[in-house]
Every structure is written in structure tokens, then in C-alpha cells.
Design an enzyme around this catalytic site. Sequence first.
Site, PDB file in Angstrom:
ATOM      1  N   GLY A  13      56.273  50.801  36.408  1.00  0.00           N
ATOM      2  CA  GLY A  13      55.416  51.299  37.489  1.00  0.00           C
ATOM      3  C   GLY A  13      56.227  52.220  38.386  1.00  0.00           C
ATOM      4  O   GLY A  13      57.150  51.766  39.058  1.00  0.00           O
ATOM      5  N   GLY A  15      54.891  54.261  40.796  1.00  0.00           N
ATOM      6  CA  GLY A  15      54.108  54.689  41.964  1.00  0.00           C
ATOM      7  C   GLY A  15      54.983  54.576  43.201  1.00  0.00           C
ATOM      8  O   GLY A  15      56.216  54.453  43.102  1.00  0.00           O
ATOM      9  N   ARG A  41      54.857  61.171  30.204  1.00  0.00           N
ATOM     10  CA  ARG A  41      55.470  60.861  31.515  1.00  0.00           C
ATOM     11  C   ARG A  41      56.999  60.875  31.408  1.00  0.00           C
ATOM     12  O   ARG A  41      57.686  61.342  32.302  1.00  0.00           O
ATOM     13  CB  ARG A  41      55.001  59.489  32.006  1.00  0.00           C
ATOM     14  CG  ARG A  41      53.559  59.453  32.422  1.00  0.00           C
ATOM     15  CD  ARG A  41      53.349  59.759  33.881  1.00  0.00           C
ATOM     16  NE  ARG A  41      53.890  58.758  34.781  1.00  0.00           N
ATOM     17  CZ  ARG A  41      54.228  58.993  36.041  1.00  0.00           C
ATOM     18  NH1 ARG A  41      54.093  60.193  36.555  1.00  0.00           N
ATOM     19  NH2 ARG A  41      54.701  58.028  36.804  1.00  0.00           N
ATOM     20  N   LYS A 187      47.440  38.075  52.120  1.00  0.00           N
ATOM     21  CA  LYS A 187      47.459  39.543  51.947  1.00  0.00           C
ATOM     22  C   LYS A 187      46.100  39.997  51.415  1.00  0.00           C
ATOM     23  O   LYS A 187      45.577  41.039  51.816  1.00  0.00           O
ATOM     24  CB  LYS A 187      48.596  39.948  51.007  1.00  0.00           C
ATOM     25  CG  LYS A 187      48.625  41.439  50.692  1.00  0.00           C
ATOM     26  CD  LYS A 187      50.007  42.058  50.785  1.00  0.00           C
ATOM     27  CE  LYS A 187      49.972  43.571  50.895  1.00  0.00           C
ATOM     28  NZ  LYS A 187      50.342  44.258  49.686  1.00  0.00           N
ATOM     29  N   ASN A 191      43.656  42.790  53.024  1.00  0.00           N
ATOM     30  CA  ASN A 191      43.217  43.934  52.214  1.00  0.00           C
ATOM     31  C   ASN A 191      41.694  43.987  52.100  1.00  0.00           C
ATOM     32  O   ASN A 191      41.104  45.072  52.135  1.00  0.00           O
ATOM     33  CB  ASN A 191      43.845  43.905  50.821  1.00  0.00           C
ATOM     34  CG  ASN A 191      45.305  44.320  50.826  1.00  0.00           C
ATOM     35  OD1 ASN A 191      46.116  43.813  50.068  1.00  0.00           O
ATOM     36  ND2 ASN A 191      45.679  45.242  51.699  1.00  0.00           N
ATOM     37  N   ASN A 205      43.851  53.575  58.693  1.00  0.00           N
ATOM     38  CA  ASN A 205      43.665  52.169  59.067  1.00  0.00           C
ATOM     39  C   ASN A 205      43.311  52.008  60.553  1.00  0.00           C
ATOM     40  O   ASN A 205      42.363  51.303  60.903  1.00  0.00           O
ATOM     41  CB  ASN A 205      44.941  51.362  58.785  1.00  0.00           C
ATOM     42  CG  ASN A 205      45.276  51.318  57.306  1.00  0.00           C
ATOM     43  OD1 ASN A 205      44.486  51.770  56.477  1.00  0.00           O
ATOM     44  ND2 ASN A 205      46.438  50.787  56.965  1.00  0.00           N
ATOM     45  N   GLU A 270      41.972  49.339  43.223  1.00  0.00           N
ATOM     46  CA  GLU A 270      42.197  47.918  42.949  1.00  0.00           C
ATOM     47  C   GLU A 270      41.070  47.058  43.543  1.00  0.00           C
ATOM     48  O   GLU A 270      41.273  45.882  43.801  1.00  0.00           O
ATOM     49  CB  GLU A 270      43.564  47.505  43.515  1.00  0.00           C
ATOM     50  CG  GLU A 270      44.700  48.211  42.796  1.00  0.00           C
ATOM     51  CD  GLU A 270      46.082  47.868  43.340  1.00  0.00           C
ATOM     52  OE1 GLU A 270      46.969  47.529  42.546  1.00  0.00           O
ATOM     53  OE2 GLU A 270      46.273  47.953  44.565  1.00  0.00           O
TER      54      GLU A 270
END
Length: 306
Positions: A13, A15, A41, A187, A191, A205, A270
Site C-alpha cells: 500500500g 497511499g 506501478r 475510530k 469516521n 472536516n 471505504e
Amino acid sequence: MARLLAKMWHILGSGAIGSIWASKLNSLNLDITLIFRDEERLGSFATTGNLVSVRSDQGLDQFQCLATTANKLTTPIQNLLVATKAFDAVSAITTLSNWLTAESTIVVMINGYGVQQELQTKFPHLIFTFASTTDGGYKTGEFETVWAGQGKTLVGSIKGTAKTPKEWEALPQIEATEDIDLILWRKLAINCCINPLTVKYNCRNGELLDIPGAMAEMSIIASEFEAISNATQKHLFDTPLLDQAKLVARTTQGNISSMLQDIRAGRRTEIRQITGALCDLAEQSGLAVPHNQSLLKLIIDLETNG
Ligand code: PAF
């Protein structure tokens, strides 16, 4: 000499979180290999000279990493950090499963709630350490990241056998927790309260706090979440969830939430692992969470139809 003896960490990953953590592990003089999903990639990383760039208020950190793809691996992986999107974690780990053993240290640092438990069930022979971080960042290029907010990272295991990797203990703002399940649940709660609303109102936010309609929605989301938390006997916070969510929105006021970043970039979000995870648990408990259900649907529609 020290470098020759350095431990190797593989990172899955690349990101914002994967890159920020590559920078942190590089600062400990650990050797890092990034595992890319495909040759394209990998090739694109090679054109940068295998250079990862992470900019923070400390300046620009640029460093070289080794890189590979799963099908090029030839030896077992000793240390792995999984920093993929939550919906990619199971399939990404499956591609590496021939190279992971009970001796591998595997730290899973993903959003959402449920995938962690799924990993334990699907790979009972592997020992997972789970991490929850409040580090914040965003990508400015394929291999360029801004580390916008230095957060705190809590690490622990659900089954009780994993530990914080010894070498990570030298990092600031890292703490072992006895109850990572609860940390991941908390969390998730935050979220659920912030991320879908930043998409619906297309705002940072902190801007949510100034939009009366958004605050009214946040209050409903929070009370639906609290009902499921009570039904599943998970202790949330000592103060109401709404107050906690408002506090996080205030302390991260300038942030563009990860979900809004995904929507703006035309990527899958997500939402299924965040609001969807709450909706699944509500269904199992025989309770309704209509407002969260409607946000789940709204974000899925936006992903599909823009
Ligand atoms: O997903 C995110 O972006 C973060 O978890 C949070 C807390 C919403 C802050 O931006």
C-alpha cells in the site's frame, strides 16, 4: 555496517499512510521494500529512481526504497506493514500468503472495522498486529505525499499474541494498547460521524461544525451508533459520541477527509467498511440505523454515478 544488518520491512500500500510510514521506518534506518500491485506501478516507481517523497512541517524527506510485486518474491517476508485501503487488505494479503509464515510480523494499519476480524479468520496460522493511527496526509503525486498532521498510533492484537514490533518502539507517538478492538471501534464511530458528511456537504472536516444541517445529521448518526454500541456491549467514550466527533472535526478542521479525497479523485471509498460495518452490525443485532443506511446508499450512488 549498521545498514547491512538493518531489518527489512515490506510495505503493502503506497497511499498517503503507506508513504508516511515508509518515511518513519526509513528514519529508523530500516530497509524498506514496497510491494506494488502490478508491473505498471512498479515501472512507474522505477521512473522516479525508486524515490518516495514525504513533505511535512519538518521539511522534505526523500529516500530510495527497493520495490517488487507479489509474484517476484522468492523468500518469506519477515516484517510486513499493510497500509492498503480496507477493501483491498484481504485480497492483497492473499497474494502474499505463500510468503507469510507464523514467524512473520504483520502489522495491519487500515480503516474500518470488520476486515481485521476477517483476516484472523481467513488466515488462522498468521499472527496479526493491528494498528490505528491518527496520522493525516494526502498525495500530491503518485509517489509524493504531504504529511499534514502528525498523529498518534495505537498498536495491539485481537487474539492476544502479537506485540508492537521492537524497532517501532523508538518512534514518537506510538503506544501499545491492551484493547485494540475498542480503539478500532472508537475510530469507526468517529469516521461514521465525519466522513460521509464531508462528502455530502463537500467540505473540510471543520466546516461541518458551521453547517446546521450537517450538525443535525451528525447528532442522529451518533445516537444510532451509540444504540448499536450499547447493544453489542462495547464501551464507546466517557462523554457522548457527538461531543467526541465535534472535537475531532475541530482538531482536524483543515483536513479533507479520506472519503472526500477518494470521491474527488473518482476512487472507490471505504464507506462499506465504515458506515457499512455499522449497518451490518445493526442488522445482526436486529436494530435499525436508518440515517446511516441512507448515507451508505448516498455514497455508493456517488461512487457509481458521480
Ligand atoms: O478518515 C479521515 O480522514 C480521518 O479518520 C478523520 C478523523 C475523519 C480526519 O480527517
